[in-house]
Design an enzyme around this catalytic site. Sequence first.
Site, short mmCIF file in Angstrom:
data_model
loop_
_atom_site.label_atom_id
_atom_site.label_comp_id
_atom_site.label_asym_id
_atom_site.label_seq_id
_atom_site.Cartn_x
_atom_site.Cartn_y
_atom_site.Cartn_z
N GLU A 22 -14.67 -5.84 -26.83
CA GLU A 22 -15.44 -6.85 -26.10
C GLU A 22 -16.77 -6.31 -25.60
O GLU A 22 -17.79 -6.99 -25.65
CB GLU A 22 -14.61 -7.30 -24.90
CG GLU A 22 -14.47 -8.81 -24.86
CD GLU A 22 -13.48 -9.22 -23.80
OE1 GLU A 22 -13.92 -9.38 -22.66
OE2 GLU A 22 -12.28 -9.34 -24.13
N ASP A 248 -38.57 -36.99 6.17
CA ASP A 248 -37.78 -37.94 6.96
C ASP A 248 -36.99 -37.25 8.05
O ASP A 248 -36.83 -36.03 8.02
CB ASP A 248 -36.70 -38.55 6.05
CG ASP A 248 -37.24 -39.68 5.22
OD1 ASP A 248 -38.37 -40.11 5.49
OD2 ASP A 248 -36.51 -40.11 4.32
N LYS A 270 -37.47 -42.18 9.68
CA LYS A 270 -37.04 -43.52 10.05
C LYS A 270 -35.64 -43.38 10.63
O LYS A 270 -34.72 -42.99 9.96
CB LYS A 270 -36.99 -44.42 8.82
CG LYS A 270 -38.32 -45.04 8.51
CD LYS A 270 -38.21 -45.99 7.36
CE LYS A 270 -38.09 -45.23 6.06
NZ LYS A 270 -37.68 -46.03 4.94
N ILE A 306 -30.78 -42.93 -4.02
CA ILE A 306 -29.56 -43.55 -3.46
C ILE A 306 -29.84 -43.91 -2.01
O ILE A 306 -30.02 -43.03 -1.16
CB ILE A 306 -28.34 -42.61 -3.60
CG1 ILE A 306 -28.04 -42.41 -5.08
CG2 ILE A 306 -27.12 -43.19 -2.86
CD1 ILE A 306 -26.86 -41.54 -5.40
N THR A 331 -26.40 -36.26 -3.12
CA THR A 331 -26.32 -37.38 -2.19
C THR A 331 -25.23 -37.13 -1.14
O THR A 331 -24.31 -36.32 -1.36
CB THR A 331 -26.06 -38.68 -2.97
OG1 THR A 331 -26.24 -39.77 -2.07
CG2 THR A 331 -24.68 -38.75 -3.59
N MET A 383 -24.72 -45.49 6.18
CA MET A 383 -25.26 -46.25 7.31
C MET A 383 -24.23 -47.23 7.85
O MET A 383 -24.55 -48.39 8.15
CB MET A 383 -26.53 -47.02 6.87
CG MET A 383 -27.63 -46.10 6.40
SD MET A 383 -28.99 -46.96 5.61
CE MET A 383 -28.42 -47.06 3.93
N GLY A 412 -22.35 -34.18 7.78
CA GLY A 412 -21.67 -33.47 6.71
C GLY A 412 -22.48 -32.30 6.14
O GLY A 412 -23.70 -32.35 6.09
N1 SAH Z 1 -30.71 -40.87 0.21
C1 SAH Z 1 -29.64 -40.44 1.07
C2 SAH Z 1 -29.09 -41.57 1.91
C3 SAH Z 1 -30.07 -42.17 2.87
S1 SAH Z 1 -29.37 -43.44 3.83
C4 SAH Z 1 -28.53 -39.78 0.24
O1 SAH Z 1 -28.56 -39.85 -0.98
O2 SAH Z 1 -27.65 -39.18 0.85
C5 SAH Z 1 -28.92 -42.56 5.27
C6 SAH Z 1 -27.42 -42.47 5.41
O3 SAH Z 1 -26.91 -41.45 4.58
C7 SAH Z 1 -26.95 -42.10 6.77
O4 SAH Z 1 -26.93 -43.23 7.64
C8 SAH Z 1 -25.56 -41.61 6.48
O5 SAH Z 1 -24.68 -42.67 6.28
C9 SAH Z 1 -25.75 -40.91 5.17
N2 SAH Z 1 -25.93 -39.46 5.32
C10 SAH Z 1 -26.98 -38.72 4.91
N3 SAH Z 1 -26.78 -37.42 5.19
C11 SAH Z 1 -25.57 -37.32 5.76
C12 SAH Z 1 -24.81 -36.25 6.28
N4 SAH Z 1 -25.24 -34.98 6.23
N5 SAH Z 1 -23.61 -36.52 6.82
C13 SAH Z 1 -23.15 -37.77 6.89
N6 SAH Z 1 -23.83 -38.84 6.41
C14 SAH Z 1 -25.02 -38.61 5.86
#
Ligand code: SAH
Length: 466
Positions: A22, A248, A270, A306, A331, A383, A412
């Site tokens: 190998e 953001d 936001k 997303i 995401t 959300m 998370g």
């Molecule tokens: N574009 C992002 C989502 C934006 S909307 C993605 O793809 O993750 C924002 C929402 O994403 C929050 O209100 C929550 O529901 C979720 N979110 C994003 N980061 C998060 C995290 N670290 N822990 C828990 N929820 C999270």
Amino acid sequence: MDYFPIFVKLSGQNCLVVGGGEIAARKIELLARAGAKITVITRKVGSPVAAIEAKYGLVIVQKSFAEPDLQDFKLVVSATDNKETNQLVAKAANALGVLVNVVDDPSLCSFIFPAIIDRSPIIAAVSSGGAAPVLARLLRAKIETTIPPAYGRLAQLAEKFRSQVKQHLKDPTQRRIFWENCFQGQVAEQVFADNGPQAEQCLLQALAGQQQYTNGEVYLIGAGPGAADLLTFRALRLMQQADVVVYDHLVSPEIIDLARRDSEKIYVGKQRQKHTLAQESINTLLADLAKAGKRVARIKGGDPFIFGRGGEEIETLMQQGIHFQVVPGITAASGCAAYAGIPLTHREHAQSVTFVTGHLKDDSINLNWTQLAAPNQTIVVYMGLVGLEKICLSLIAHGSPENLPVALIQQGTTETQRVITATLATLPEIIASQTILPPTLIIIGTVVTLHDKLNWFNSSGAGIDV
Ligand code: SAH
């Protein structure tokens, strides 16, 4: 410097490998990739060597090595597990002044194999002089992450236009500046985005003096759910070359810290009910910055496509003819699920997963409840905290069992991640008596029961399991 690094041309050159196991196979493969004509002397041909023989073609001589075998070879590798054979090969090679490497025995080597980063024609080699090969390999992994795979194509493009540029720009300093701009600007970005023809066009326009470089561009970057090391290599690279960072509230300070030090940072976060800049103003801001010649990193939490309104932002750029690229991110659903030990799909629990927004519009949530209440699926609600009670009640009203497991994941993937598990019937009440910090994600479905078994991430935020 114990060893002097050089790059040896092996294409079409006779090389000998003694050994057929190998380890020999790994060396044979490397030499074959460099175009060497390889002879293998071994009593036994292992299957990896046989596979390489089928791919590249080798001369395999099934016998024990003997001194007279060493004729007309430019380079020799001994990779047997027999000490005497290895010594014999080294001695014979040294007597003839042929480069020799004995695997795992630096004392017998006249050359060593480095850890190689192959972005042909760009090659980087790392060596610890045999002192710590594992360390050299770790270092290679670090370098790998900072050199995009497409660097090879960038070098090929440069090679293709090298003489044309030389003819056009006689002054070496001018030429150097030209190439520096190419390798750090739009030409390189087009190559990295796999747009070969546009890259060539950009290069030729720049050469013709049409100043493409004064046009800025926008990188719409998904920064992942929180933990900074969940960024992609591409995201990091673009953040480090951007002149302006527009971000953001979901993007953590650790991630912003990774952007270029001297870049201008603009916060357009936001938050619920606390819109710092309206979406239209953000769209216009990005376009205006790019038109002023800036490279703009528009950094968003998670994935920009997303629930990220990324589509709207690039639509404006598209309309105004501004160059941009989109970098996907992890995401929240993927990040939170992984860090909470909740697989989103599972053969025994869920055959599909749906991402929905729980954002209230006119105090109501417009979702297809009948579809969402069906069994064997996972629902991830972004959300969803404010509308949580409405969501749980609606699912129950449409046929979901009251005891369907639900997880709420706070922040998370970060150190303050907290996972609260309950059921559709109990979660709203449990949450009501808690201080929950945003952002939060809700996962609904029987996959949530796996959290107890698969939870691996020890965050400081204490979870409650009910
Ligand atoms: N574009 C992002 C989502 C934006 S909307 C993605 O793809 O993750 C924002 C929402 O994403 C929050 O209100 C929550 O529901 C979720 N979110 C994003 N980061 C998060 C995290 N670290 N822990 C828990 N929820 C999270």
